[in-house]
Design an enzyme around this catalytic site. Structure first.
Site, short mmCIF file in Angstrom:
data_model
loop_
_atom_site.label_atom_id
_atom_site.label_comp_id
_atom_site.label_asym_id
_atom_site.label_seq_id
_atom_site.Cartn_x
_atom_site.Cartn_y
_atom_site.Cartn_z
N LYS A 13 0.91 -1.26 0.19
CA LYS A 13 -0.03 0.00 0.17
C LYS A 13 0.75 1.39 -0.10
CE LYS A 13 -1.87 -1.07 3.84
NZ LYS A 13 -1.09 -2.35 4.18
N ARG A 88 -10.07 1.12 8.17
CA ARG A 88 -9.39 -0.13 8.57
C ARG A 88 -10.32 -0.92 9.30
NH1 ARG A 88 -3.58 0.58 8.53
NH2 ARG A 88 -2.60 -1.28 9.36
N ARG A 127 12.04 -5.54 5.24
CA ARG A 127 11.73 -4.17 4.92
C ARG A 127 12.66 -3.12 5.89
NH1 ARG A 127 5.73 -1.84 5.60
NH2 ARG A 127 5.87 -2.78 7.50
N ARG A 161 11.07 -1.11 11.34
CA ARG A 161 9.83 -0.90 12.20
C ARG A 161 9.83 -1.90 13.30
NH1 ARG A 161 4.94 0.39 8.25
NH2 ARG A 161 3.72 -1.22 9.86
N ARG A 172 -0.51 -8.67 13.68
CA ARG A 172 -1.20 -7.79 12.59
C ARG A 172 -2.21 -8.23 11.42
NH1 ARG A 172 4.09 -5.09 10.99
NH2 ARG A 172 2.96 -4.02 9.09
P1 AP5 Z 1 5.01 -1.41 1.84
O1 AP5 Z 1 4.43 -0.73 0.69
O2 AP5 Z 1 5.64 -0.95 3.04
O3 AP5 Z 1 3.53 -2.41 2.44
P2 AP5 Z 1 2.26 -1.69 3.08
O4 AP5 Z 1 0.98 -2.55 2.51
O5 AP5 Z 1 2.42 -0.34 3.35
O6 AP5 Z 1 2.59 -2.54 4.63
P3 AP5 Z 1 2.49 -1.67 6.13
O7 AP5 Z 1 3.16 -2.93 6.99
O8 AP5 Z 1 2.83 -0.68 6.02
O9 AP5 Z 1 0.90 -1.78 6.34
P4 AP5 Z 1 0.24 -1.91 7.72
O10 AP5 Z 1 -1.22 -1.91 7.22
O11 AP5 Z 1 0.33 -3.28 8.38
O12 AP5 Z 1 0.78 -0.78 8.17
P5 AP5 Z 1 0.27 0.69 8.68
O13 AP5 Z 1 1.70 1.43 8.74
O14 AP5 Z 1 -0.76 1.23 7.94
O15 AP5 Z 1 5.78 -2.94 1.47
C1 AP5 Z 1 6.33 -3.84 2.22
C2 AP5 Z 1 7.56 -4.38 1.83
O16 AP5 Z 1 7.69 -5.02 0.76
C3 AP5 Z 1 8.61 -3.08 1.53
O17 AP5 Z 1 9.76 -3.71 2.09
C4 AP5 Z 1 8.41 -3.14 0.10
O18 AP5 Z 1 9.71 -2.45 -0.58
C5 AP5 Z 1 8.38 -4.35 -0.45
N1 AP5 Z 1 7.53 -4.34 -1.43
C6 AP5 Z 1 6.34 -3.67 -1.88
N2 AP5 Z 1 5.70 -4.12 -2.98
C7 AP5 Z 1 6.55 -5.09 -3.40
C8 AP5 Z 1 6.42 -6.15 -4.60
N3 AP5 Z 1 5.41 -5.88 -5.59
N4 AP5 Z 1 7.40 -6.97 -4.65
C9 AP5 Z 1 8.24 -7.26 -3.65
N5 AP5 Z 1 8.50 -6.55 -2.68
C10 AP5 Z 1 7.59 -5.51 -2.48
O19 AP5 Z 1 -0.26 0.66 10.14
C11 AP5 Z 1 0.63 0.20 11.27
C12 AP5 Z 1 0.00 0.24 12.61
O20 AP5 Z 1 -0.48 1.85 12.82
C13 AP5 Z 1 -1.24 -0.42 12.75
O21 AP5 Z 1 -0.97 -1.91 13.03
C14 AP5 Z 1 -2.27 0.14 13.71
O22 AP5 Z 1 -1.79 0.01 14.94
C15 AP5 Z 1 -2.12 1.54 13.41
N6 AP5 Z 1 -2.84 2.24 12.41
C16 AP5 Z 1 -2.76 2.68 11.06
N7 AP5 Z 1 -3.50 3.07 10.52
C17 AP5 Z 1 -4.85 2.74 11.39
C18 AP5 Z 1 -6.18 2.78 11.36
N8 AP5 Z 1 -6.86 3.21 10.10
N9 AP5 Z 1 -7.05 2.64 12.38
C19 AP5 Z 1 -6.43 2.05 13.49
N10 AP5 Z 1 -5.06 1.89 13.82
C20 AP5 Z 1 -4.27 2.18 12.86
MG MG Z 2 2.86 0.84 4.74
#
Ligand code: AP5
Ligand code: MG
Length: 215
Positions: A13, A88, A127, A161, A172
C-alpha cells in the site's frame, strides 16, 4: 480524485500509494506514517498509539477518524488523495463516506491489493524505512543505493519498524483478517471495489493499479 488502498500488512500500500500520489500530484495520506511521525515527535497521541502499534493492535476509531478528517483538508489534498491504511474498520469506512459526502467529494476508487501470507511475511522481514521521509526499501526486492541510507536523505540511516518482528507481523495479520478484511466485501457489495494482484513485481502492480484508477 480520492482513492482508497486496502490490503494486508506488507502488500505494498505504501509503496504503490507513494508512487501514485507523486505522479498524479495528490496527497499520500498514510495513517501509519502519521502515527509514526507522532511517536517520533513524542506527542501525547504518539505515546498512546505506540503502546497499541507495538503490539500490532489498532488505534481507536475516533482518533483515526479525527486525524483523517483534518489531514484531508490540507492544501496538498485539494486535487485528490490516496488513503493508505484507512479505513481499517467498518465504522471508519462509514465515517469516511460521511466526511466526504459533506464535502461532495466521493471515494472514486477502492483498490484491494492481495498477496499470500508467506509473501507478506517475507517482505516485512526484509523491509527498511527512512525515518525522515518514510520511504520504504527492501533488502530483497528494492534496496537503497548503498544498502544502508535513504536515497533521498543520504545522511540518514534506514531503520526497521518495531512492529515488523515475526510475532507482531502474525498479530497484525490476525487483526487484518478480523477487523479490516470485512471491508473488502463492504465495498464489493456496493460495486466500488477493484482487486489487484499485489504478489507480482512492483512495476506490474503499479500498471494494474493505474488501470484500476483510470477505468
Ligand atoms: P509496503 O509498501 O511498506 O507495504 P504496506 O502495505 O504499506 O505495509 P504496512 O506494513 O505499512 O501495512 P500496515 O497496514 O500493517 O501498516 P500501517 O503503517 O498502515 O511494502 C512492504 C515491503 O515490501 C517493503 O519493503 C517494500 O519495498 C516491499 N514491496 C512492496 N511491493 C513489493 C512487490 N510488488 N514485490 C516485492 N516487494 C515489494 O499501520 C501500522 C499500525 O498503525 C497498525 O498496526 C495500527 O496499529 C496503526 N494504524 C494505522 N492506521 C490505522 C487505522 N486506520 N486505524 C487504526 N489503527 C491504525
Ligand atoms: Mg505502509
Amino acid at each position: 480524485m480520492q482513492v482508497v488502498l486496502l490490503g494486508p500488512p506488507g502488500v505494498g500500500k505504501g509503496t504503490q500509494g507513494r508512487r501514485l500520489a507523486g505522479e498524479r500530484g495528490w496527497a499520500l495520506v498514510s495513517t501509519g506514517d502519521m502515527l509514526r511521525d507522532a511517536i517520533a515527535k513524542l506527542t501525547p497521541l504518539g505515546d498512546a498509539a505506540k503502546k497499541l502499534m507495538d503490539k500490532g493492535l489498532l488505534v481507536p476509531d475516533d482518533v483515526m477518524i479525527g486525524l483523517v478528517r483534518e489531514r484531508t483538508l490540507e492544501p496538498d489534498a485539494r486535487e485528490g488523495f490516496v488513503l493508505d491504511g484507512f479505513p481499517r474498520t467498518v465504522p471508519q469506512a462509514d465515517a469516511l463516506d460521511a466526511i466526504l459526502r459533506e464535502r461532495s467529494r466521493p471515494v472514486d476508487r477502492v483498490v484491494a491489493l492481495t498477496a499470500p501470507d508467506e509473501e507478506l511475511v517475507r517482505r516485512l522481514s526484509a523491509r527498511w524505512e527512512c525515518p525522515v521521509c518514510r520511504r520504504v526499501y527492501n533488502t530483497l526486492s528494492a534496496p537503497s543505493k548503498d544498502g544502508r541510507h535513504c536515497d533521498d536523505h543520504p545522511e540518514t540511516e534506514l531503520i526497521q519498524r518495531v512492529d515488523d518482528t515475526v510475532q507482531t507481523v502474525q498479530r497484525r495479520l490476525e487483526v487484518y483478517r478480523a477487523q479490516t478484511a470485512p471491508l473488502v466485501d463492504y465495498y464489493r457489495v456496493q460495486g466500488r471495489l477493484v482487486e489487484v494482484n499485489g504478489a507480482v513485481s512492483s512495476e506490474s502492480v503499479y500498471g494494474a493499479l493505474v488501470a484500476a484508477v483510470d477505468c
